[in-house]
Design a protein around this motif. Structure first.
Motif, PDB file in Angstrom:
ATOM      1  N   GLY A 121       0.844  -1.067   0.183  1.00 60.85           N
ATOM      2  CA  GLY A 121       0.067   0.117   0.296  1.00 60.85           C
ATOM      3  C   GLY A 121       0.637   1.221   0.059  1.00 60.85           C
ATOM      4  O   GLY A 121       0.436   2.277  -0.612  1.00 60.85           O
ATOM      5  N   SER A 122       2.178   1.305   0.421  1.00 63.52           N
ATOM      6  CA  SER A 122       2.921   2.312   0.683  1.00 63.52           C
ATOM      7  C   SER A 122       4.301   2.169  -0.175  1.00 63.52           C
ATOM      8  O   SER A 122       4.889   0.862  -0.105  1.00 63.52           O
ATOM      9  CB  SER A 122       3.188   2.671   1.838  1.00 63.52           C
ATOM     10  N   LEU A 123       4.852   3.318  -0.615  1.00 61.17           N
ATOM     11  CA  LEU A 123       6.127   3.132  -1.120  1.00 61.17           C
ATOM     12  C   LEU A 123       7.231   2.541  -0.288  1.00 61.17           C
ATOM     13  O   LEU A 123       7.932   1.473  -0.717  1.00 61.17           O
ATOM     14  CB  LEU A 123       6.554   4.428  -1.687  1.00 61.17           C
ATOM     15  N   GLY A 124       7.383   2.821   0.823  1.00 59.89           N
ATOM     16  CA  GLY A 124       8.406   2.249   2.060  1.00 59.89           C
ATOM     17  C   GLY A 124       8.046   0.909   1.898  1.00 59.89           C
ATOM     18  O   GLY A 124       8.840   0.220   2.078  1.00 59.89           O
ATOM     19  N   GLU A 125       6.813   0.219   1.943  1.00 60.76           N
ATOM     20  CA  GLU A 125       6.519  -1.038   2.105  1.00 60.76           C
ATOM     21  C   GLU A 125       7.129  -1.875   1.091  1.00 60.76           C
ATOM     22  O   GLU A 125       7.800  -2.866   1.001  1.00 60.76           O
ATOM     23  CB  GLU A 125       5.086  -1.384   2.401  1.00 60.76           C
TER      24      GLU A 125
END
Length: 191
Positions: free
Chosen positions: A63-67
């Protein structure tokens, strides 16, 4: 409400204890003179524990760029004999452009793992209001970009063309014996 508050307090207490003990030990193992395999195992366990503690589900949901960047780094470490150090400043929700960014980053990390001869690769990702930038660096043997044959498509297609299709830019700096840095840049906002 009371039960939820108690659970939340217990989770915070467990998280503090694990941070002060297990996570610190895993970080020390990674920085010690232990074998590269032990360091990679410690890094993977640290990532998994941190994702559990902070409610992220790395590898299951991007869901997120970091993940997504962490999941990419984890996959490369699992299949290649390198450590991938990720630093992310800021975060945002994934979109098609960022998928292209993560895929191009992954190709750059794979290239470093396969060809640099270095035991570690660094990935730095920064989310800014107007753009997302990523840097992939190794301190390996490097190469002369002008000597890359026309039959080699990894850089041209899997990195440069992918980023250009997403509206971004790529810069690759490398020299024999001096390592390699791949800089990726993608604008944020509407296409």
């Amino acid at each position: 409400e009371r039960l939820e508050r108690i659970r939340s307090e217990e989770r915070a207490a467990v998280a503090a204890h694990l941070h002060d003990s297990v996570l610190q030990t895993l970080a020390l193992i990674q920085r010690s003179d232990s074998s590269p395999e032990i360091a990679r195992l410690a890094r993977r366990q640290e990532r998994e524990l941190r994702s559990w503690l902070y409610g992220r589900r790395i590898g299951l949901s991007h869901g997120s760029l970091g993940e997504a960047v962490e999941a990419m780094a984890d996959r490369v470490e699992e299949h290649h004999a390198v450590s991938v150090d990720v630093v992310a400043v800021g975060d945002c929700v994934m979109d098609d452009r960022l998928v292209a960014m993560v895929e191009a980053c992954g190709e750059a990390v794979l290239n470093a793992a396969r060809h640099s001869g270095d035991a570690s690769v660094s990935v730095f990702v920064e989310v800014r209001p107007d753009r997302v930038e990523a840097f992939v660096r190794d301190r390996g043997r490097g190469f002369s970009p002008g000597d890359v044959g026309d039959d080699r498509h990894g850089i041209a297609h899997s990195i440069r063309a992918r980023i250009e299709r997403a509206g971004g830019k790529t810069a690759i700096s490398s020299a024999l014996g001096a390592g390699t840095e791949v800089h990726l840049w993608i604008p944020r906002g509407s296409a």
